[in-house]
Design an enzyme around this catalytic site. Structure first.
Site, PDB file in Angstrom:
ATOM      1  N   CYS A 104      63.413 -18.460   1.213  1.00 52.29           N
ATOM      2  CA  CYS A 104      62.360 -18.105   0.263  1.00 52.29           C
ATOM      3  C   CYS A 104      61.405 -17.032   0.782  1.00 52.29           C
ATOM      4  O   CYS A 104      60.553 -16.560   0.028  1.00 52.29           O
ATOM      5  CB  CYS A 104      61.574 -19.353  -0.118  1.00 52.29           C
ATOM      6  N   HIS A 155      52.211 -18.709  -2.096  1.00 51.84           N
ATOM      7  CA  HIS A 155      53.601 -19.152  -2.216  1.00 51.84           C
ATOM      8  C   HIS A 155      53.707 -20.119  -3.394  1.00 51.84           C
ATOM      9  O   HIS A 155      54.646 -20.036  -4.177  1.00 51.84           O
ATOM     10  CB  HIS A 155      54.045 -19.821  -0.909  1.00 51.84           C
ATOM     11  N   HIS A 173      60.992 -20.501  -9.363  1.00 49.71           N
ATOM     12  CA  HIS A 173      61.233 -20.149  -7.958  1.00 49.71           C
ATOM     13  C   HIS A 173      62.621 -19.528  -7.841  1.00 49.71           C
ATOM     14  O   HIS A 173      63.644 -20.209  -7.987  1.00 49.71           O
ATOM     15  CB  HIS A 173      61.135 -21.412  -7.106  1.00 49.71           C
TER      16      HIS A 173
END
Length: 451
Positions: A204, A347, A381
């Site tokens: 990520c 994030h 995401h």
């Protein structure tokens, strides 16, 4: 200097649509493909699907359609947008290869930096399922055909055969489609860039690290221009990738109103909304080159840092010390102090542990003053593409002096200055941070460009 941006993600197939939807607070939430439930009992059935990819509009030829994984094609879509916004024209150099050059750009001083968590997983899983099931499916159909059509077992066999989904053929280009560096290689060939061609695979944090590496290459004088960002495509015939995250209990839980399920930094958050994929690409240029050609400069990358938790493969270290060290290092690399950071694109996944620790680190470094939002509240995401999409948001936020709200945030997990409504926001410096499975942390600092 950031002179262009491009995106392909759940809430936008081009950067204008994406940015407009971000400001309007419009995300995209949908149900996973129904047939995935034939193969597994899933706790979550929500994700953020991608728009249809217009291969005709993209100009992909027959070879590219059959020899490229979708992750490479959506990466090209975003890259073309970034070059167009930067004011770079494409000139066809090789019709057969469908390859282009950019007038005024020295190919040896132009590079590609792409982050991805998985790479061509779609091609890998599709070809694997064909290899494993193709012959078995034919045998099942043959066996069902030899049974009396009135037998219950014949219908059951046929139903089993229908559930064995796979491509019609095994692709001879499977290896070059599934390798993680395929997208970077595709872009380098497409635009005939002979400089560094780098693939970053740190889950990520991949898109953020890729942009940081491109920034360093230009900063040290190695390159004049770089296309940098992240790409991911996470659909497969059986939902196996989705199931992996579901079993790990990281995904949002179903609720009566799916549009409100994705809620980073909210007390009622239940996990992250997995996106089908996404791509975000920045066109970065050396200052002198951008100014000489009169480019419109959206923002500047001024700092980059990364650290590693060395704690757990699936969970952020609870003390957040390495995240804090990374943030402070990025700010110092930009030549400023934390007090001068006006806006932080977090994030912000929506998982219970990550959001809590990230909030604590933000409070320790910046206090309650810095404005905070989560773009994943809108895009879902997209793993390796997520940091790149958030970098695009930072660039446009600084250029336009406004940013989007942290949607679905009703009861914040911490006393921070979350952006609760879209609108004007005066800011000179912004920071975007990413954390990844494995323990990778990375951050970028951006500055408003003032001519």
């Amino acid at each position: 200097m950031i002179t262009g941006t491009g995106v392909f993600c759940p809430n936008g197939s081009d950067v204008d649509e994406f940015w407009s939807n971000c400001l309007a607070g419009c995300g995209r939430v949908g149900r996973i493909p129904e047939h995935w439930l034939d193969h597994a009992d899933l706790r979550s059935t929500l994700w953020a699907p991608l728009p249809e990819l217009d291969l005709d509009g993209l100009g992909a030829n027959r070879n590219e359609r059959s020899q490229r994984d979708p992750v490479s094609l959506i990466g090209e879509c975003a890259a073309r947008q970034a070059l167009a916004q930067a004011g770079h024209d494409l000139v066809l150099r090789d019709r057969r290869a469908n390859a282009f050059g950019i007038p005024g750009v020295e190919a040896e001083r132009a590079g590609i930096f792409v982050g991805t968590g998985i790479g061509g997983a779609h091609s890998f899983l599709g070809n694997f399922s064909h290899h494993l099931l193709g012959r078995a499916k034919r045998e099942i159909e043959d066996l069902a055909g030899r049974l009396p059509p009135t037998m219950k077992e014949a219908d059951e066999l046929r139903m089993t055969g229908r559930r064995l989904v796979h491509p019609e053929r095994f692709n001879a280009f499977a290896v070059s489609m599934l390798m993680p560096n395929a997208t970077a290689a595709h872009l380098g060939q497409k635009f005939t860039f002979h400089g560094a061609n780098v693939t970053t695979t740190v889950a990520c944090a991949a898109g953020t690290v890729a942009i940081g590496q491109a920034f360093r290459a230009i900063q040290c004088g190695e390159l004049d221009l770089a296309l940098a960002g992240g790409c991911e495509y996470l659909r497969d015939d059986y939902g196996a990738i989705f199931r992996g995250f579901d079993i790990a209990r990281t995904l949002v839980q179903d609720c009566s109103d799916p549009a409100t399920a994705n809620r980073p930094f909210d007390v009622q958050r239940s996990g992250f909304l997995l996106a089908e994929g996404g791509a975000g690409i920045l066109c970065l240029e050396e200052r002198g080159m951008a100014l000489r050609r009169g480019a419109t400069i959206l923002a500047e990358v001024t700092g980059f840092a990364q650290t590693f938790d060395a704690h757990n493969m699936m969970s952020i270290a609870p003390d957040g010390r390495q995240v804090e060290r990374m943030v402070r290092a990025a700010v110092a690399d930009a030549g400023i102090t934390p007090e001068r950071v006006d806006y932080l694109n977090a994030h912000g996944t929506g998982t219970r542990i990550n959001d809590a620790i990230e909030s604590e680190v933000i409070a320790r470094v910046f206090g309650p003053r810095v404005k905070v939002n989560s773009t994943k509240a809108l895009t879902g995401h997209s793993i390796g593409a997520s940091g790149a999409l958030e970098a695009v948001v930072c660039a446009h936020s600084l250029a336009e002096q406004r940013t989007h709200a942290c949607v679905n945030l009703q009861e914040p997990v911490a006393d921070l200055a979350f952006v609760r409504s879209s609108g004007a926001l005066e800011m000179d410096h912004a920071l975007s941070q990413s954390f990844a499975f494995g323990g990778h942390n990375a951050a970028l600092v951006f500055r408003r460009h003032q001519a």
